[in-house]
Motif scaffolding. Structure first.
Motif, PDB file in Angstrom:
ATOM      1  N   HIS A 121     -18.725  14.793  11.778  1.00 61.00           N
ATOM      2  CA  HIS A 121     -19.076  16.142  11.891  1.00 61.00           C
ATOM      3  C   HIS A 121     -18.907  17.198  10.584  1.00 61.00           C
ATOM      4  N   VAL A 122     -18.378  16.420   9.653  1.00 61.96           N
ATOM      5  CA  VAL A 122     -18.261  17.070   7.944  1.00 61.96           C
ATOM      6  C   VAL A 122     -19.148  16.251   7.144  1.00 61.96           C
ATOM      7  N   GLY A 123     -19.801  15.289   7.802  1.00 57.95           N
ATOM      8  CA  GLY A 123     -20.580  14.649   6.756  1.00 57.95           C
ATOM      9  C   GLY A 123     -19.823  13.496   5.870  1.00 57.95           C
ATOM     10  N   GLN A 124     -18.739  13.194   6.108  1.00 56.61           N
ATOM     11  CA  GLN A 124     -17.974  12.373   5.273  1.00 56.61           C
ATOM     12  C   GLN A 124     -17.644  11.199   5.756  1.00 56.61           C
ATOM     13  N   VAL A 125     -17.135  10.234   4.765  1.00 56.13           N
ATOM     14  CA  VAL A 125     -16.624   8.847   4.764  1.00 56.13           C
ATOM     15  C   VAL A 125     -15.237   8.817   3.972  1.00 56.13           C
ATOM     16  N   HIS A 126     -14.443   8.606   4.786  1.00 53.35           N
ATOM     17  CA  HIS A 126     -12.862   8.631   4.087  1.00 53.35           C
ATOM     18  C   HIS A 126     -12.238   7.186   3.886  1.00 53.35           C
ATOM     19  N   LEU A 127     -11.755   6.829   2.787  1.00 56.80           N
ATOM     20  CA  LEU A 127     -11.381   5.521   2.547  1.00 56.80           C
ATOM     21  C   LEU A 127     -10.023   5.770   1.927  1.00 56.80           C
ATOM     22  N   PHE A 128      -9.205   4.941   2.507  1.00 59.25           N
ATOM     23  CA  PHE A 128      -7.657   4.749   2.168  1.00 59.25           C
ATOM     24  C   PHE A 128      -7.254   3.466   1.689  1.00 59.25           C
ATOM     25  N   PHE A 129      -6.602   3.359   0.448  1.00 62.70           N
ATOM     26  CA  PHE A 129      -6.024   2.130   0.093  1.00 62.70           C
ATOM     27  C   PHE A 129      -4.740   2.223  -0.028  1.00 62.70           C
ATOM     28  N   GLN A 130      -4.246   1.060   0.467  1.00 57.56           N
ATOM     29  CA  GLN A 130      -2.640   0.940   0.371  1.00 57.56           C
ATOM     30  C   GLN A 130      -2.372   0.936  -1.110  1.00 57.56           C
ATOM     31  N   ALA A 131      -1.124   1.428  -1.435  1.00 51.36           N
ATOM     32  CA  ALA A 131      -0.690   1.514  -2.874  1.00 51.36           C
ATOM     33  C   ALA A 131       0.822   1.401  -3.124  1.00 51.36           C
ATOM     34  N   ARG A 132       1.425   0.585  -3.991  1.00 50.23           N
ATOM     35  CA  ARG A 132       2.568   0.554  -4.144  1.00 50.23           C
ATOM     36  C   ARG A 132       3.149   1.348  -5.303  1.00 50.23           C
ATOM     37  N   LEU A 133       3.997   1.958  -4.711  1.00 47.12           N
ATOM     38  CA  LEU A 133       4.724   3.099  -5.845  1.00 47.12           C
ATOM     39  C   LEU A 133       5.653   2.361  -6.952  1.00 47.12           C
ATOM     40  N   LEU A 134       5.368   2.343  -8.217  1.00 45.38           N
ATOM     41  CA  LEU A 134       5.961   1.918  -9.293  1.00 45.38           C
ATOM     42  C   LEU A 134       7.396   2.608  -9.871  1.00 45.38           C
ATOM     43  N   SER A 135       7.362   3.894  -9.446  1.00 41.83           N
ATOM     44  CA  SER A 135       8.367   4.883  -9.954  1.00 41.83           C
ATOM     45  C   SER A 135       8.490   5.886  -8.788  1.00 41.83           C
ATOM     46  N   LEU A 136       9.757   6.428  -8.799  1.00 43.35           N
ATOM     47  CA  LEU A 136       9.872   7.566  -7.589  1.00 43.35           C
ATOM     48  C   LEU A 136       9.954   8.954  -8.170  1.00 43.35           C
ATOM     49  N   ALA A 137       9.394   9.034  -9.750  1.00 34.79           N
ATOM     50  CA  ALA A 137       9.275  10.277 -10.333  1.00 34.79           C
ATOM     51  C   ALA A 137       7.753  10.614 -10.206  1.00 34.79           C
ATOM     52  N   PHE A 138       7.743  11.761  -9.514  1.00 31.77           N
ATOM     53  CA  PHE A 138       6.242  12.392  -9.037  1.00 31.77           C
ATOM     54  C   PHE A 138       6.160  13.849  -9.955  1.00 31.77           C
ATOM     55  N   ASP A 139       5.072  14.148 -10.132  1.00 37.17           N
ATOM     56  CA  ASP A 139       4.428  15.387 -10.674  1.00 37.17           C
ATOM     57  C   ASP A 139       3.337  16.015 -10.005  1.00 37.17           C
TER      58      ASP A 139
END
Lengths: 178, 178
Positions: free
Chosen positions: B114-132
């Motif tokens: 309905h919005v003309g999109q394809v969503h692709l999600f990759f699994q990822a491993r966090l290498l740090s617990l510091a975010f920004d």
């Protein structure tokens, strides 16, 4: 596969655009000098199938259109608005080969960076050996694995999808075509 | 996620377009009334990650922008020209969460018709617990599986990707969001 000419005019008001980095962005975008509309350009999906007969032969189409007229390809083309990935792949298979298929798993997902495309190939089982080449195909035929015209394939993504299919497609091939 | 307004003017010459079916086509396309240029419109890819800490908690971002400002989402955004699917997903994760990750397998491929999109999600491993948190995020935090704010998620594709991740993502989820 159609080319994408550089954007020169605004799609909203028709005035000239300039490529510049918008305030909240980090890339140059075609930005209207009059109304400010930003016209984004993003990669497009090409969806297709690897149609396989029950005897293991693979369907290929010989291209009737540029680029690569006369070379062999898998049925594939640009995904359209209003359809799913699988519906697009089935539509292209019908349009280019007139083939009846049962859709199978996704076997190749290829980022084709230099042309701004992502190619997705689904495995498909041919339900009939009657074909009907569309206007984009000069010819449609089945190739046994040993007969694949490797030197006359139209695109590298077609080669990779076929190689993966013939290797048994043990898992989804995710790859970059530089 | 930016809207796509109806095309009114030609990107090549700026004159008005009319939606009509080109001779070799079967769909209405924005066609220039002056120079004949055809402006195609096709689905776009949204690429993102499901970032998981080693203790099993999942990273979510609270949206600072419309649509769905204030709701929680996975880091994701439109794939750009010049990048692969994985590069796009990593870029969005850096831009929206400032998170350092190791990219994992593709776990969800969703046709959002309905919005003309394809969503692709990759699994990822966090290498740090510091975010920004970037300008598009009000807040970034980790949620244990039992804490996921299911009623405050921004998009259905985010819900499906999270549900699939929490089910162990046994295989690639390919699905249509109608």
């Amino acid at each position: 596969m159609y080319p994408r000419p550089r954007i020169l005019h605004c799609t909203v008001c028709g005035q000239p655009v300039r490529y510049r980095v918008p305030a909240d962005d980090n890339r140059e975008r075609a930005t209207c000098t009059a109304c400010g509309h930003i016209q984004y350009e993003n990669p497009l999906n090409v969806v297709g199938t690897v149609p396989v007969a029950d005897d293991g032969r693979v369907l290929l189409c010989r291209r009737a259109i540029e680029p690569r007229r006369g070379l062999w390809t898998l049925p594939a083309g640009f995904m359209e608005l209003g359809e799913t990935l699988e519906q697009g792949a089935a539509r292209e298979t019908a349009e280019e080969a007139g083939a009846q298929i049962a859709m199978g798993p996704l076997i190749a997902l290829l980022s084709v960076v230099h042309v701004g495309q992502v190619h997705l190939f689904f495995q498909a089982r041919l339900l009939s050996l009657a074909f009907d080449p569309g206007p984009e195909s000069l010819e449609v035929r089945l190739f046994a694995p040993a007969e694949i015209p490797w030197d006359e394939l139209a695109f590298r993504t077609v080669r990779r999808a076929l190689e993966h299919q013939l290797a048994g497609a043990p898992q989804l091939l995710i790859e970059t075509i530089a």
